[in-house]
Motif scaffolding. Structure first.
Motif, PDB file in Angstrom:
ATOM      1  N   LYS A 188      22.021 -82.287  71.321  1.00 22.03           N
ATOM      2  CA  LYS A 188      22.849 -82.219  72.538  1.00 22.03           C
ATOM      3  C   LYS A 188      23.220 -80.757  72.808  1.00 22.03           C
ATOM      4  CE  LYS A 188      26.271 -83.457  75.538  1.00 22.03           C
ATOM      5  NZ  LYS A 188      27.691 -83.403  75.700  1.00 22.03           N
ATOM      6  N   ASN A 193      22.972 -79.209  76.669  1.00 19.16           N
ATOM      7  CA  ASN A 193      23.944 -78.277  77.234  1.00 19.16           C
ATOM      8  C   ASN A 193      23.263 -77.069  77.884  1.00 19.16           C
ATOM      9  OD1 ASN A 193      25.719 -80.079  76.213  1.00 19.16           O
ATOM     10  ND2 ASN A 193      26.796 -78.671  74.865  1.00 19.16           N
ATOM     11  N   CYS A 197      22.216 -78.250  81.859  1.00 17.88           N
ATOM     12  CA  CYS A 197      23.162 -77.572  82.752  1.00 17.88           C
ATOM     13  C   CYS A 197      22.444 -76.529  83.592  1.00 17.88           C
ATOM     14  CB  CYS A 197      24.313 -76.951  81.959  1.00 17.88           C
ATOM     15  SG  CYS A 197      25.403 -78.230  81.304  1.00 17.88           S
ATOM     16  N   GLY A 222      32.732 -68.079  79.801  1.00 19.07           N
ATOM     17  CA  GLY A 222      32.174 -68.580  78.547  1.00 19.07           C
ATOM     18  C   GLY A 222      30.663 -68.476  78.562  1.00 19.07           C
ATOM     19  N   GLU A 225      26.457 -72.446  75.131  1.00 17.91           N
ATOM     20  CA  GLU A 225      25.196 -73.065  75.570  1.00 17.91           C
ATOM     21  C   GLU A 225      25.231 -73.387  77.067  1.00 17.91           C
ATOM     22  OE1 GLU A 225      22.741 -72.981  73.647  1.00 17.91           O
ATOM     23  OE2 GLU A 225      23.864 -72.468  71.830  1.00 17.91           O
TER      24      GLU A 225
HETATM   25  N1  LIG Z   1      29.089 -80.847  82.663  1.00 17.73           N
HETATM   26  C1  LIG Z   1      28.302 -80.950  81.624  1.00 17.73           C
HETATM   27  O1  LIG Z   1      27.229 -81.473  81.729  1.00 17.73           O
HETATM   28  C2  LIG Z   1      28.746 -80.397  80.316  1.00 17.73           C
HETATM   29  C3  LIG Z   1      27.944 -80.575  79.200  1.00 17.73           C
HETATM   30  C4  LIG Z   1      28.360 -80.045  78.018  1.00 17.73           C
HETATM   31  C5  LIG Z   1      29.548 -79.354  77.940  1.00 17.73           C
HETATM   32  N2  LIG Z   1      30.337 -79.241  79.014  1.00 17.73           N
HETATM   33  C6  LIG Z   1      31.599 -78.460  78.974  1.00 17.73           C
HETATM   34  O2  LIG Z   1      31.272 -77.089  79.160  1.00 17.73           O
HETATM   35  C7  LIG Z   1      32.127 -76.270  78.375  1.00 17.73           C
HETATM   36  C8  LIG Z   1      31.338 -75.337  77.481  1.00 17.73           C
HETATM   37  O3  LIG Z   1      30.516 -76.093  76.603  1.00 17.73           O
HETATM   38  P1  LIG Z   1      29.521 -75.378  75.598  1.00 17.73           P
HETATM   39  O4  LIG Z   1      28.678 -76.438  74.966  1.00 17.73           O
HETATM   40  O5  LIG Z   1      28.841 -74.214  76.261  1.00 17.73           O
HETATM   41  O6  LIG Z   1      30.553 -74.837  74.511  1.00 17.73           O
HETATM   42  P2  LIG Z   1      30.367 -73.590  73.563  1.00 17.73           P
HETATM   43  O7  LIG Z   1      31.396 -73.698  72.507  1.00 17.73           O
HETATM   44  O8  LIG Z   1      28.929 -73.414  73.161  1.00 17.73           O
HETATM   45  O9  LIG Z   1      30.718 -72.336  74.499  1.00 17.73           O
HETATM   46  C9  LIG Z   1      31.991 -72.057  74.986  1.00 17.73           C
HETATM   47  C10 LIG Z   1      32.118 -70.548  75.052  1.00 17.73           C
HETATM   48  O10 LIG Z   1      33.324 -70.220  75.737  1.00 17.73           O
HETATM   49  C11 LIG Z   1      33.904 -69.111  75.089  1.00 17.73           C
HETATM   50  N3  LIG Z   1      35.336 -69.092  75.405  1.00 17.73           N
HETATM   51  C12 LIG Z   1      36.335 -69.819  74.852  1.00 17.73           C
HETATM   52  N4  LIG Z   1      37.513 -69.503  75.399  1.00 17.73           N
HETATM   53  C13 LIG Z   1      37.268 -68.542  76.333  1.00 17.73           C
HETATM   54  C14 LIG Z   1      38.099 -67.831  77.224  1.00 17.73           C
HETATM   55  N5  LIG Z   1      39.400 -68.029  77.268  1.00 17.73           N
HETATM   56  N6  LIG Z   1      37.503 -66.941  78.046  1.00 17.73           N
HETATM   57  C15 LIG Z   1      36.175 -66.746  78.014  1.00 17.73           C
HETATM   58  N7  LIG Z   1      35.332 -67.399  77.176  1.00 17.73           N
HETATM   59  C16 LIG Z   1      35.874 -68.296  76.349  1.00 17.73           C
HETATM   60  C17 LIG Z   1      33.623 -69.341  73.622  1.00 17.73           C
HETATM   61  O11 LIG Z   1      33.704 -68.150  72.890  1.00 17.73           O
HETATM   62  C18 LIG Z   1      32.201 -69.916  73.658  1.00 17.73           C
HETATM   63  O12 LIG Z   1      31.219 -68.914  73.533  1.00 17.73           O
HETATM   64  C19 LIG Z   1      33.014 -77.229  77.592  1.00 17.73           C
HETATM   65  O13 LIG Z   1      34.232 -77.336  78.274  1.00 17.73           O
HETATM   66  C20 LIG Z   1      32.275 -78.532  77.635  1.00 17.73           C
HETATM   67  O14 LIG Z   1      33.146 -79.633  77.572  1.00 17.73           O
HETATM   68  C21 LIG Z   1      29.934 -79.719  80.213  1.00 17.73           C
END
Ligand SMILES: NC(=O)c1ccc[n+]([C@@H]2O[C@H](COP(=O)([O-])OP(=O)(O)OC[C@H]3O[C@@H](n4cnc5c(N)ncnc54)[C@H](O)[C@@H]3O)[C@@H](O)[C@H]2O)c1
Length: 254
Positions: A188, A193, A197, A222, A225
């Motif tokens: 996943k 992701n 996305c 952020g 992924e």
């Molecule tokens: N819509 C979708 O299809 C979908 C799918 C998966 C995840 N998501 C959501 O997307 C978001 C990111 O998921 P991910 O898998 O990339 O997570 P991830 O942990 O791989 O990446 C998140 C990134 O954000 C950074 N981060 C954290 N706080 C921050 C801040 N205050 N300012 C800037 N950067 C910051 C972290 O350092 C990290 O690198 C999550 O909220 C997740 O729930 C959405």
């Protein structure tokens, strides 16, 4: 979906208030318009061509029916792809019953195709497993029918939110069945992701804003992924992309 079936006879009556039957005379479903089934079936067939792993599994295991006797209740987005998953579970012998986790993402014609094929039958005989996306189904059963949990074998949950809710239940000592965290699986995180996305960000933004993105300045918060996938898509579209990141390694990657 933009390519979704539209029918001038579609009205705003709630599916709950409609009396509908599929071609076999069954009315054991609740979908917007059963007449859209044929169009939905074509969408499912296209999705099948894009999902070779599940289709190979169907071919390999449908003789031995490894899921015979399993009763699975699911709550996910209703799309052509999740329909392929449901019908694969059925082909492997499981009895399934499904609900949409989000009315806005539901492809009504796909729901109609599922109602027409009778893939999702009523499940009164118990020992269920739950397949959840967002934790709504788990939460709903806990709230409304807590006794039913005695009859549930396990839960698989695939979203950040749903997993968070399960951890809360577990901490409160209320999680009394095994729960599998699909969200944190490498397939996943590193595939859905990033690559999904990358595909869906523009589709979502365009449908909701109807804007062009070439030359627009965009900030992505952020660079995990999801952020990496979104940036790649927006850059390919000609946007000027800025990234905010608190993790030094991800910031360097950006
Ligand atoms: N819509 C979708 O299809 C979908 C799918 C998966 C995840 N998501 C959501 O997307 C978001 C990111 O998921 P991910 O898998 O990339 O997570 P991830 O942990 O791989 O990446 C998140 C990134 O954000 C950074 N981060 C954290 N706080 C921050 C801040 N205050 N300012 C800037 N950067 C910051 C972290 O350092 C990290 O690198 C999550 O909220 C997740 O729930 C959405």
């Amino acid at each position: 979906a933009a390519a979704s079936y539209t029918d001038s006879s579609d009205d705003e009556t709630s599916p709950r208030d409609k009396q509908q039957k599929n071609s076999k005379g069954s009315s054991d479903f609740c979908v917007k318009n059963i007449k859209q089934a044929e169009f939905g079936r074509r969408e499912i067939e296209i999705a099948e061509q894009e999902m070779p792993a599940l289709m190979a599994l169907r071919k390999r295991a449908q003789g031995e029916k490894p899921l015979a006797g399993a009763k699975i209740v699911g709550c996910t987005h209703i799309t052509a792809q999740t329909a392929v998953l449901m019908e694969t579970l059925g082909a492997l012998g499981a009895q399934c019953r499904w609900a949409a986790c989000n009315i806005y993402s539901t492809l009504n014609e796909v729901a109609a195709a599922l109602a027409e094929s009778g893939a999702l039958s009523a499940l009164w005989l118990l020992r269920w497993q739950i397949l959840d996306d967002g934790g709504d189904l788990t939460h709903w059963i806990y709230k409304k029918y807590p006794n039913m949990f005695k009859k549930i074998k396990g839960i698989v949950e695939e979203s950040v939110t749903g997993v968070h809710r399960l951890y809360q239940l577990s901490k409160a000592g209320k999680l009394c069945v095994p729960a599998m965290n699909v969200n944190d699986s490498v397939t996943k995180q590193k595939f859905d992701n990033l690559y999904c996305c990358r595909e869906s960000i523009l589709d979502g933004l365009k449908r909701t804003t109807d804007m062009m993105f070439g030359g627009k300045q965009v900030v992505v918060c952020g660079y995990g992924e999801v952020g990496k996938g979104c940036c790649a898509a927006l850059k390919a579209m000609g946007s000027i992309v800025y990234v905010t990141e608190i993790d030094p390694i991800c910031a360097l990657q950006a």
